[in-house]
Design a protein around this motif. Structure first.
Motif, PDB file in Angstrom:
ATOM      1  N   SER A  15       6.544  20.365 -34.426  1.00 14.51           N
ATOM      2  CA  SER A  15       5.356  20.141 -33.487  1.00 14.51           C
ATOM      3  C   SER A  15       4.467  21.486 -33.651  1.00 14.51           C
ATOM      4  O   SER A  15       5.087  22.409 -33.267  1.00 14.51           O
ATOM      5  CB  SER A  15       5.890  19.978 -32.075  1.00 14.51           C
ATOM      6  N   LYS A  47       5.275  18.407 -24.749  1.00 11.17           N
ATOM      7  CA  LYS A  47       6.028  17.387 -25.523  1.00 11.17           C
ATOM      8  C   LYS A  47       5.461  16.415 -26.265  1.00 11.17           C
ATOM      9  O   LYS A  47       4.033  16.214 -26.221  1.00 11.17           O
ATOM     10  CB  LYS A  47       6.991  16.787 -24.539  1.00 11.17           C
ATOM     11  N   CYS A  48       6.082  15.781 -27.115  1.00 11.56           N
ATOM     12  CA  CYS A  48       5.607  14.922 -28.007  1.00 11.56           C
ATOM     13  C   CYS A  48       6.505  13.743 -28.421  1.00 11.56           C
ATOM     14  O   CYS A  48       7.466  14.104 -29.167  1.00 11.56           O
ATOM     15  CB  CYS A  48       4.957  15.790 -29.294  1.00 11.56           C
ATOM     16  N   ASP A  49       6.200  12.573 -28.168  1.00 10.72           N
ATOM     17  CA  ASP A  49       7.064  11.418 -28.259  1.00 10.72           C
ATOM     18  C   ASP A  49       7.367  11.069 -29.943  1.00 10.72           C
ATOM     19  O   ASP A  49       8.416  10.683 -30.046  1.00 10.72           O
ATOM     20  CB  ASP A  49       6.651  10.212 -27.629  1.00 10.72           C
ATOM     21  N   SER A  50       6.478  11.769 -30.702  1.00 10.21           N
ATOM     22  CA  SER A  50       6.689  11.241 -31.991  1.00 10.21           C
ATOM     23  C   SER A  50       7.551  12.204 -32.537  1.00 10.21           C
ATOM     24  O   SER A  50       7.790  12.319 -33.936  1.00 10.21           O
ATOM     25  CB  SER A  50       5.349  11.333 -32.789  1.00 10.21           C
ATOM     26  N   ASN A  54      11.228  17.268 -29.562  1.00 15.40           N
ATOM     27  CA  ASN A  54      10.122  17.620 -28.582  1.00 15.40           C
ATOM     28  C   ASN A  54       9.897  16.454 -27.655  1.00 15.40           C
ATOM     29  O   ASN A  54       8.741  16.294 -27.117  1.00 15.40           O
ATOM     30  CB  ASN A  54       8.940  18.111 -29.531  1.00 15.40           C
ATOM     31  N   LYS A  55      10.736  15.535 -27.798  1.00 16.09           N
ATOM     32  CA  LYS A  55      10.585  14.216 -26.743  1.00 16.09           C
ATOM     33  C   LYS A  55      10.410  14.525 -25.276  1.00 16.09           C
ATOM     34  O   LYS A  55       9.824  13.800 -24.454  1.00 16.09           O
ATOM     35  CB  LYS A  55      11.576  13.137 -27.159  1.00 16.09           C
ATOM     36  N   SER A  56      11.117  15.725 -24.830  1.00 16.27           N
ATOM     37  CA  SER A  56      11.011  16.477 -23.645  1.00 16.27           C
ATOM     38  C   SER A  56      10.601  17.823 -23.674  1.00 16.27           C
ATOM     39  O   SER A  56      11.050  18.393 -24.708  1.00 16.27           O
ATOM     40  CB  SER A  56      12.343  16.019 -22.596  1.00 16.27           C
ATOM     41  N   SER A  57       9.777  18.352 -22.873  1.00 11.83           N
ATOM     42  CA  SER A  57       9.429  19.706 -23.023  1.00 11.83           C
ATOM     43  C   SER A  57      10.524  20.723 -22.896  1.00 11.83           C
ATOM     44  O   SER A  57      11.669  20.410 -22.376  1.00 11.83           O
ATOM     45  CB  SER A  57       8.379  20.178 -22.134  1.00 11.83           C
ATOM     46  N   GLU A  60      11.365  20.820 -19.136  1.00 11.37           N
ATOM     47  CA  GLU A  60      12.273  19.400 -18.796  1.00 11.37           C
ATOM     48  C   GLU A  60      13.848  19.597 -19.401  1.00 11.37           C
ATOM     49  O   GLU A  60      14.857  19.395 -18.432  1.00 11.37           O
ATOM     50  CB  GLU A  60      11.860  18.200 -19.110  1.00 11.37           C
TER      51      GLU A  60
END
Length: 117
Positions: A15, A47-50, A54-57, A60
């Motif tokens: 990311s 965060k970035c779902d793709s 990095n799906k959670s920060s 988090e």
């Protein structure tokens, strides 16, 4: 993002906004008069779902792990917290460490207590 990375297969796991390595401990970022530098705060909270990593920060992920540790050790009492703090202070002598514990059993002898001060 570096050009070499844009051309690589790693772009599927990278990311440009928030790749990070390490552990972040935050005392406070939410008081009225305090402000975190935007770039660091963005890395910490984005965060970035793709992106698989990095799906959670970072925030988090760290808070989830800390909650797990707190939930586990809160039933173990202050003795383990004191032993952990002692070991941490021994391994990282310049790191300021404090333990405030109530009703914990005695963890060591007088010599051990003296090393804590």
């Amino acid at each position: 993002m570096p050009q070499w990375l844009e051309r690589s297969k790693l772009t599927y796991t990278w990311s440009k906004d928030s790749n990070w390595i390490g552990f972040v401990a935050v005392k406070s970022i939410g008081h009225m008069d305090s402000k975190a530098e935007h770039g660091f705060l963005s890395i910490y909270t984005s965060k970035c779902d793709s992106i698989i990593y990095n799906k959670s920060s970072a925030s988090e992920q760290v808070m989830k792990e800390l909650k797990t540790l707190v939930d586990f050790y809160k039933t173990k009492g202050g003795a383990l917290a004191l032993l952990n703090a002692y070991e941490s202070a021994t391994n990282f002598p310049k790191l300021p460490i404090s333990v405030i514990s109530f009703a914990a059993p005695r963890v060591g002898n007088i010599a051990f207590r003296n090393e804590l001060y």
